[in-house]
Enzyme design. Structure first.
Site, short mmCIF file in Angstrom:
data_model
loop_
_atom_site.label_atom_id
_atom_site.label_comp_id
_atom_site.label_asym_id
_atom_site.label_seq_id
_atom_site.Cartn_x
_atom_site.Cartn_y
_atom_site.Cartn_z
N ARG A 43 0.96 -0.96 0.35
CA ARG A 43 -0.09 -0.43 -0.42
C ARG A 43 0.62 1.63 -0.06
NH1 ARG A 43 -3.24 -4.34 2.33
NH2 ARG A 43 -4.96 -4.49 0.83
N ASP B 173 0.17 -7.46 -3.24
CA ASP B 173 -1.44 -6.54 -2.77
C ASP B 173 -1.82 -5.73 -4.39
OD1 ASP B 173 -3.60 -6.33 -1.71
OD2 ASP B 173 -2.52 -6.83 -0.14
N HIS C 170 -6.40 -10.43 -4.19
CA HIS C 170 -5.78 -9.05 -3.79
C HIS C 170 -4.35 -9.07 -4.89
CE1 HIS C 170 -7.01 -7.39 -0.16
NE2 HIS C 170 -6.93 -8.90 0.67
N ASP D 299 -6.82 -14.20 1.42
CA ASP D 299 -7.62 -13.80 2.51
C ASP D 299 -8.76 -13.33 1.77
OD1 ASP D 299 -4.71 -12.19 2.09
OD2 ASP D 299 -6.31 -10.46 3.51
N GLU D 300 -9.80 -12.45 1.68
CA GLU D 300 -10.46 -11.77 1.38
C GLU D 300 -10.11 -11.92 -0.13
OE1 GLU D 300 -10.64 -8.18 4.91
OE2 GLU D 300 -8.80 -8.24 2.96
N TRP E 240 -7.05 -14.02 11.90
CA TRP E 240 -6.80 -11.90 12.43
C TRP E 240 -8.04 -12.34 12.35
CZ3 TRP E 240 -9.26 -8.48 8.21
CH2 TRP E 240 -10.16 -9.27 7.18
N TYR F 199 -4.33 -5.25 15.30
CA TYR F 199 -4.37 -4.61 14.42
C TYR F 199 -3.78 -2.91 14.85
CZ TYR F 199 -5.52 -7.78 10.33
OH TYR F 199 -5.38 -9.18 9.41
N ASP G 83 -3.13 -1.10 12.86
CA ASP G 83 -2.87 0.34 11.54
C ASP G 83 -4.58 0.91 12.36
OD1 ASP G 83 -4.78 -2.42 11.21
OD2 ASP G 83 -4.94 -1.62 8.94
N TRP H 226 -0.72 -2.88 8.09
CA TRP H 226 -1.14 -2.19 7.07
C TRP H 226 -0.98 -0.96 6.74
CZ3 TRP H 226 -1.98 -7.02 5.20
CH2 TRP H 226 -2.23 -8.10 5.39
N GLU I 121 -1.95 1.57 4.38
CA GLU I 121 -2.99 2.25 2.95
C GLU I 121 -2.75 3.92 3.53
OE1 GLU I 121 -4.26 -0.48 4.90
OE2 GLU I 121 -5.46 -1.16 3.18
C1 ACM Z 1 -6.12 -9.32 6.25
O1 ACM Z 1 -6.15 -8.45 7.31
N1 ACM Z 1 -6.79 -8.88 5.23
C2 ACM Z 1 -5.92 -10.30 6.73
#
Ligand code: ACM
Ligand code: ZN
Length: 562
Positions: A175, A204, A279, A343-344, A410, A438, A440, A489, A491
């Site tokens: 990011r 990512d 991602h 993930d996601e 997570w 987390y 962030d 993270w 961002e």
């Molecule tokens: C994550 O926070 N998507 C692992």
């Protein structure tokens, strides 16, 4: 006989008195700390003595470098195998046990500081690395800022070893990209707090950050996006036709090796993460043929939700792509683990893709979740041929996973049943629940924070309350919990100062959660220790958050930036 009182002795006395009045506060709290009266005086005549330490042991370079940087002293190094402990020798002795001391294990150390010497015993170089971090914290907090000629180290006896084998930190460099200089600075502060895993989130939607010879477009195209650093992250608009992609960067193989070696010297293992199968906008921008559709993918800018990009699960070349990437990754990272993401991964494209549906049919898979599991198993088998193992985010459990995969938990909102089920199947678990880990998220009221964050509220006190072993875990599950980590993270982290602000001091809270014995943790004592820690961090050039918000300080929803 009367003692001759000289200026030097008065100065020395004052130095001692001021050092005595400083509380000793080591983070993470050691297993056993016994303070004694008096000090050892470290000065330019101190020798570093290595006993039974191999010629090529990293500690022989690391210890003098550390003492020069943190204490400002350039010390002589000696190795006299026949050396017998001589009273009054001005030395820091690193003695590697010929027969391992089982109490100290692979990362522990014992450290005795007396007025005559500093004596460190360990089974491994890792133990010496950690003894040095502790020794630094036995010196006055302003030692790096002032670099005095004579440095009093508080007399103490310490026996110390970690509670968990996995003490980690994730840094997202996709990011925002952080250069070599910063990555090294980041590793230094991880080492200071006895963190031993650097989870490097290298790929990512917003940028691919590692050179892969077989797929040069990953770094020619995938590492670069249109620069919107002049506007807040949430306002970053998609690229316009013809706009040049100028923001980004990547690490060459040589640079990766340099970081891996730098980390190893600090007992930090670098775990690369390559996201599979979602991602991946940056991969699809570089190699559009790996997509299910003909959408014009680009390296993302600003918020990207829902993250629709996914690698085609029905295309054999996609599987080969990941295997090829693994072939190059394993050459660079000696770590036992490779993180494969997972993930996601939104599977809308798979639902409408003929190739993906054909694969599901051919393999008699129940659904798209099982297609993801199949893909991950294919790559896992390839990774296992190298004698290595995978880590995946907890979503990889959804379509079934082999028991050899390590699960990084997570999604705190899933509750503990997911973890317990995985442990029952035999999967090892690394705990990074967003609710505790987390970093962030905001650490204080957004209204008064100097930099924006992604939202949420994770004050220092909550990270301190983190225990990788939840009380609800059945006894049988506990051996499967390898430890925990905080995830950063990036961002909202445009520059290194932003990273440091979010990391510090929450990293210190994490360090006590994963290193110190549970019974040795105490929030009030931890808070007392912080001012000295912050002084050291400031002298070392780190930015940090200076407020200590409590869990009860959670701002009302209307006040948050989410
Ligand atoms: C994550 O926070 N998507 C692992
Ligand atoms: Zn497809």
């Amino acid at each position: 006989m009367f003692m001759k009182i000289t200026c030097t002795s008065i100065l020395g006395l004052l130095l001692m008195l001021s050092a005595c009045s400083q509380p000793v506060g080591i983070v993470p709290e050691p297993v056993k700390l016994t303070l004694a009266s008096g000090h050892y005086i470290l000065d330019s005549n101190t020798t570093l003595l290595f006993l039974n330490v191999a010629e090529d042991d990293d500690i022989r370079d690391y210890a003098p470098d550390f003492i020069l940087r943190y204490f400002g002293l350039s010390l002589a190094v000696s190795a006299e195998p026949e050396w017998e402990r001589v009273p009054n020798l001005n030395a820091i002795v690193f003695h590697k046990n010929a027969d391992a001391n089982p109490q100290l294990g692979s990362e522990g150390y014992s450290l005795t500081v007396s007025d005559r010497e500093v004596y460190v015993e360990a089974n491994t170089g890792a133990g010496f690395v950690y003894a040095l971090q502790t020794l630094y914290q036995l010196a006055p907090a302003d030692v790096t800022a002032k670099k005095p000629e004579r440095i009093p180290l508080r007399a103490a006896t310490i026996v110390d070893y970690p509670r968990f084998e996995w003490r980690g930190n994730l840094l997202d460099v996709s990011r925002h990209f952080f250069d070599m200089e910063y990555i090294k600075k980041h590793l230094d502060v991880l080492a200071l707090y006895k963190i031993n895993k650097f989870h490097w989130h290298l790929t990512d939607d917003h940028g691919w950050r590692i050179e892969i010879a077989k797929y040069p477009k990953l770094t020619e195209i995938g590492a670069w996006r249109v620069d919107r650093s002049d506007v807040p992250w949430l306002e970053g608009e998609p690229p316009k036709e013809g706009e040049p992609a100028t923001y980004g960067g990547y690490y060459t193989k040589e640079q990766i090796r340099e970081i891996v070696a730098y980390a190893a010297q600090r007992n930090i293992e670098v775990i690369p993460e390559i996201e599979i199968p979602g991602h991946c906008s940056e991969i699809l921008a570089s190699y559009p043929e790996f997509a299910c559709d003909t959408f014009n993918y680009y390296v993302q800018i600003g918020p990207y939700w829902p993250p629709k990009a996914i690698m085609c699960g029905g295309n054999d070349r996609v599987i080969q792509f990941f295997k090829d990437v693994v072939d190059e990754i394993v050459e660079l990272f000696p770590s036992e683990y490779i993180h494969i993401g997972g993930d996601e991964a939104l599977k809308g494209n798979w639902e409408t893709c003929a190739k993906c549906q054909q694969r599901i049919k051919n393999l008699q898979l129940a659904n798209e979740e099982e297609l993801q599991s199949w893909m991950i198993r294919e790559v896992e088998q390839h990774i296992r041929q190298y004698g290595k193992r995978i880590i995946g985010w907890d979503e990889i459990l959804e379509g079934g996973v082999s028991s050899s995969a390590t699960i990084m938990f997570w999604r705190g909102w899933m509750g503990d049943s997911v973890i317990i089920k995985a442990a029952e199947r035999g999967n090892e678990i690394i705990m990074a629940p967003n609710s505790y880990c987390y970093i962030d998220y905001y650490q204080a009221d957004p209204a008064t924070e100097p930099q924006p964050a992604i939202g949420g509220f994770l004050p220092l006190q909550k990270v301190y309350a983190f225990d990788p072993v939840y009380e609800s875990f059945p006894v049988a599950a506990i051996p499967f919990i390898k430890g925990g980590q905080v995830n950063l993270w990036a961002e909202f982290l445009f520059v290194p100062e932003n990273v440091e602000y979010m990391l510090l001091p929450r990293l210190l809270a994490l360090s006590e959660s994963v290193w110190s014995p549970k019974a040795g943790k105490n929030w009030e004592h931890f808070v007392d220790k912080l001012p000295a820690q912050k002084k050291r961090l400031a002298a070392l050039g780190y930015n940090y958050c200076d407020r200590i918000a409590l869990i009860t300080d959670e701002p009302k929803p209307a006040e948050t930036a989410e």
